[in-house]
Every structure is written in structure tokens, then in C-alpha cells.
Design a protein around this motif. Structure first.
Motif, PDB file in Angstrom:
ATOM      1  N   ILE A 133       7.532   6.801 -16.339  1.00  0.00           N
ATOM      2  CA  ILE A 133       7.101   5.417 -16.499  1.00  0.00           C
ATOM      3  C   ILE A 133       7.707   4.564 -15.390  1.00  0.00           C
ATOM      4  N   GLU A 134       7.074   3.439 -15.180  1.00  0.00           N
ATOM      5  CA  GLU A 134       7.629   2.388 -14.345  1.00  0.00           C
ATOM      6  C   GLU A 134       7.619   1.135 -15.205  1.00  0.00           C
ATOM      7  N   ILE A 135       8.803   0.600 -15.463  1.00  0.00           N
ATOM      8  CA  ILE A 135       8.905  -0.582 -16.317  1.00  0.00           C
ATOM      9  C   ILE A 135       8.504  -1.805 -15.498  1.00  0.00           C
ATOM     10  N   LYS A 136       7.662  -2.604 -16.095  1.00  0.00           N
ATOM     11  CA  LYS A 136       7.182  -3.805 -15.411  1.00  0.00           C
ATOM     12  C   LYS A 136       8.254  -4.889 -15.437  1.00  0.00           C
ATOM     13  N   GLU A 137       8.018  -5.959 -14.712  1.00  0.00           N
ATOM     14  CA  GLU A 137       9.029  -7.007 -14.560  1.00  0.00           C
ATOM     15  C   GLU A 137       8.539  -8.344 -15.080  1.00  0.00           C
ATOM     16  N   ASP A 138       9.474  -9.287 -15.120  1.00  0.00           N
ATOM     17  CA  ASP A 138       9.212 -10.682 -15.461  1.00  0.00           C
ATOM     18  C   ASP A 138       8.600 -10.778 -16.866  1.00  0.00           C
ATOM     19  N   VAL A 139       7.528 -11.494 -17.033  1.00  0.00           N
ATOM     20  CA  VAL A 139       6.949 -11.692 -18.363  1.00  0.00           C
ATOM     21  C   VAL A 139       6.332 -10.408 -18.921  1.00  0.00           C
ATOM     22  N   PHE A 140       6.177  -9.389 -18.077  1.00  0.00           N
ATOM     23  CA  PHE A 140       5.606  -8.100 -18.498  1.00  0.00           C
ATOM     24  C   PHE A 140       6.688  -7.058 -18.774  1.00  0.00           C
ATOM     25  N   ARG A 141       7.957  -7.465 -18.875  1.00  0.00           N
ATOM     26  CA  ARG A 141       9.101  -6.550 -18.931  1.00  0.00           C
ATOM     27  C   ARG A 141       9.158  -5.667 -20.175  1.00  0.00           C
ATOM     28  N   LEU A 142       8.352  -5.950 -21.189  1.00  0.00           N
ATOM     29  CA  LEU A 142       8.304  -5.085 -22.376  1.00  0.00           C
ATOM     30  C   LEU A 142       7.195  -4.038 -22.262  1.00  0.00           C
ATOM     31  N   SER A 143       6.592  -3.951 -21.090  1.00  0.00           N
ATOM     32  CA  SER A 143       5.505  -3.006 -20.820  1.00  0.00           C
ATOM     33  C   SER A 143       5.932  -2.001 -19.761  1.00  0.00           C
ATOM     34  N   ALA A 144       5.321  -0.839 -19.819  1.00  0.00           N
ATOM     35  CA  ALA A 144       5.568   0.195 -18.815  1.00  0.00           C
ATOM     36  C   ALA A 144       4.248   0.861 -18.461  1.00  0.00           C
ATOM     37  N   GLU A 145       4.173   1.314 -17.216  1.00  0.00           N
ATOM     38  CA  GLU A 145       3.014   2.076 -16.770  1.00  0.00           C
ATOM     39  C   GLU A 145       3.410   3.546 -16.730  1.00  0.00           C
ATOM     40  N   MET A 146       2.578   4.408 -17.305  1.00  0.00           N
ATOM     41  CA  MET A 146       2.857   5.841 -17.344  1.00  0.00           C
ATOM     42  C   MET A 146       1.986   6.575 -16.333  1.00  0.00           C
ATOM     43  N   GLY A 147       2.586   7.561 -15.683  1.00  0.00           N
ATOM     44  CA  GLY A 147       1.853   8.444 -14.795  1.00  0.00           C
ATOM     45  C   GLY A 147       2.339   9.869 -14.988  1.00  0.00           C
ATOM     46  N   TYR A 148       1.510  10.829 -14.643  1.00  0.00           N
ATOM     47  CA  TYR A 148       1.852  12.238 -14.861  1.00  0.00           C
ATOM     48  C   TYR A 148       0.974  13.125 -14.002  1.00  0.00           C
ATOM     49  N   PHE A 149       1.446  14.346 -13.794  1.00  0.00           N
ATOM     50  CA  PHE A 149       0.605  15.378 -13.192  1.00  0.00           C
ATOM     51  C   PHE A 149       1.059  16.742 -13.702  1.00  0.00           C
ATOM     52  N   ILE A 150       0.109  17.648 -13.746  1.00  0.00           N
ATOM     53  CA  ILE A 150       0.353  19.050 -14.107  1.00  0.00           C
ATOM     54  C   ILE A 150      -0.098  19.886 -12.915  1.00  0.00           C
ATOM     55  N   GLY A 151       0.704  20.874 -12.533  1.00  0.00           N
ATOM     56  CA  GLY A 151       0.308  21.770 -11.448  1.00  0.00           C
ATOM     57  C   GLY A 151      -0.993  22.472 -11.800  1.00  0.00           C
ATOM     58  N   GLU A 152      -1.861  22.615 -10.812  1.00  0.00           N
ATOM     59  CA  GLU A 152      -3.207  23.153 -11.058  1.00  0.00           C
ATOM     60  C   GLU A 152      -3.234  24.497 -11.793  1.00  0.00           C
ATOM     61  N   PRO A 153      -2.303  25.426 -11.537  1.00  0.00           N
ATOM     62  CA  PRO A 153      -2.375  26.703 -12.280  1.00  0.00           C
ATOM     63  C   PRO A 153      -2.256  26.540 -13.799  1.00  0.00           C
ATOM     64  N   PHE A 154      -1.844  25.350 -14.260  1.00  0.00           N
ATOM     65  CA  PHE A 154      -1.582  25.142 -15.681  1.00  0.00           C
ATOM     66  C   PHE A 154      -2.567  24.172 -16.335  1.00  0.00           C
ATOM     67  N   TRP A 155      -3.620  23.817 -15.647  1.00  0.00           N
ATOM     68  CA  TRP A 155      -4.625  22.914 -16.209  1.00  0.00           C
ATOM     69  C   TRP A 155      -5.367  23.590 -17.361  1.00  0.00           C
ATOM     70  N   GLY A 156      -5.765  22.795 -18.324  1.00  0.00           N
ATOM     71  CA  GLY A 156      -6.591  23.284 -19.425  1.00  0.00           C
ATOM     72  C   GLY A 156      -5.830  23.995 -20.526  1.00  0.00           C
ATOM     73  N   LYS A 157      -4.524  23.870 -20.556  1.00  0.00           N
ATOM     74  CA  LYS A 157      -3.713  24.560 -21.568  1.00  0.00           C
ATOM     75  C   LYS A 157      -3.129  23.603 -22.610  1.00  0.00           C
ATOM     76  N   GLY A 158      -3.522  22.323 -22.565  1.00  0.00           N
ATOM     77  CA  GLY A 158      -3.018  21.345 -23.529  1.00  0.00           C
ATOM     78  C   GLY A 158      -1.626  20.820 -23.205  1.00  0.00           C
ATOM     79  N   ILE A 159      -1.125  21.134 -22.024  1.00  0.00           N
ATOM     80  CA  ILE A 159       0.238  20.757 -21.657  1.00  0.00           C
ATOM     81  C   ILE A 159       0.368  19.247 -21.494  1.00  0.00           C
ATOM     82  N   ALA A 160      -0.579  18.629 -20.796  1.00  0.00           N
ATOM     83  CA  ALA A 160      -0.499  17.179 -20.555  1.00  0.00           C
ATOM     84  C   ALA A 160      -0.504  16.411 -21.865  1.00  0.00           C
ATOM     85  N   SER A 161      -1.322  16.827 -22.792  1.00  0.00           N
ATOM     86  CA  SER A 161      -1.405  16.136 -24.083  1.00  0.00           C
ATOM     87  C   SER A 161      -0.060  16.164 -24.812  1.00  0.00           C
ATOM     88  N   LYS A 162       0.581  17.316 -24.831  1.00  0.00           N
ATOM     89  CA  LYS A 162       1.884  17.430 -25.501  1.00  0.00           C
ATOM     90  C   LYS A 162       2.957  16.658 -24.746  1.00  0.00           C
TER      91      LYS A 162
END
Length: 168
Positions: free
Chosen positions: A71-100
Motif C-alpha cells: 500500500i501507499e498511504i495517502k496524505e493530508d485530508v486523504f490520510r485515512l486512505s491507502a492505495e493498494m498495488g500487487y503483482f504475481i510472477g507470470e509462472p504463478f498466474w491463475g492459481k488463486g494466489i492474488a486473491s488470497k
């Protein structure tokens, strides 16, 4: 079994290899170096190792490093919010890993940070990412039309949100 672990410099080579995938790059911000080198991986990991309360975690599946989420926590009036990002290596796509991993990270964020809102922006064409967010009870809050320029194309950004249940 999916688990989140703190960063370790030992995975730098594999991290760079997974991160350097053009498909993963196409789904992320341009601020990420392209190509993503071993030097970039080591610098990024060393930055993460300095954080007292990590905002990013490595994703492991069956004991093997497979990706990253954070996550990246936002600032100022948005400080109670965070933006989430993620990636899974291609050999592991389609296995439900990202969801968990999203479930684990969402719980970690709501339990360890003063955050009541997590959002994830997903480019138009990344339907698999939209599906894993939906499986984790994120709601499509908005579609920001023509909000992104990526690889010379103007595209929409889908904003998915999960709110922490607040106690009255």
C-alpha cells in the motif's frame, strides 16, 4: 498456501525477473524502471527493509516467492486512505494466489494502520485483477474515463474500493 512475508535481499534476482515482465509493466505505473534491473530490485528491497512497520510484503505460495503486494498511504485530508498495488510472477498466474494475498494484505492493513479505505486502480484491460478484487469484496466505485496514458494509449482507470467496518 499463500502467506505474506517481510522483504529479504536474497530474493532480489527473482524479484527483478518477475517485475521485469512486460505484461506486469503494462499494468503498473511508469515510475517503475523499465527494464527493471537487479540493481533496481536491490535498491527497492533495501528501502523496504528500513521501514519499521512494512507497507509492502512479499507473497509466498507453497514456500516459494511469487510476487509482491503493498500500500501507499495517502496524505493530508486523504490520510485515512491507502492505495493498494500487487503483482504475481507470470509462472504463478491463475492459481488463486492474488486473491488470497489481497485478503491477507487487506486484513493486515486494517489491523495495523489507521486506514479506513483501501483503493486499487485497475486499467481497462486488466479483467483478471478486477475479478480478484471483486472476490475480496472490493466494490467498483468509479471509472475514471481517459484518466491514464500508458504505452501511448489513453485508457480508463477503474477504481475499486474496500471500506473498513467502523464501530459506532
Amino acid at each position: 498456501m499463500v502467506e505474506l512475508r517481510n522483504y529479504q535481499i536474497e530474493i532480489a534476482k527473482q524479484y527483478a525477473e518477475y517485475r521485469n515482465n512486460p505484461i506486469i509493466f503494462d499494468n503498473g505505473y511508469d515510475k517503475v524502471p523499465n527494464p527493471f534491473t537487479l540493481k533496481d530490485a536491490k535498491e527497492f528491497i533495501n528501502l523496504q527493509l528500513k521501514k519499521e512497520l512494512p507497507q509492502r510484503k512479499l507473497i509466498y505460495w507453497k514456500g516459494q516467492f511469487v510476487g509482491e503486494i503493498g500500500i501507499e498511504i495517502k496524505e493530508d485530508v486523504f490520510r485515512l486512505s491507502a492505495e493498494m498495488g500487487y503483482f504475481i510472477g507470470e509462472p504463478f498466474w491463475g492459481k488463486g494466489i492474488a486473491s488470497k494475498a489481497i485478503k491477507l494484505m487487506t486484513d493486515y492493513v486494517f489491523n495495523n494502520f489507521n486506514i479506513i479505505r483501501i483503493e486499487a486502480g485497475v486499467f481497462d484491460f486488466n479483467k483478471p485483477s478486477m475479478r480478484v478484487l471483486e472476490k475480496n469484496d472490493f466494490s467498483l466505485e468509479s471509472i475514471k474515463r481517459n484518466a491514464v496514458i500508458k504505452n501511448g494509449k489513453i485508457i480508463n482507470d477503474h477504481i475499486w474500493v474496500k471500506l473498513k467496518e467502523l464501530k459506532e
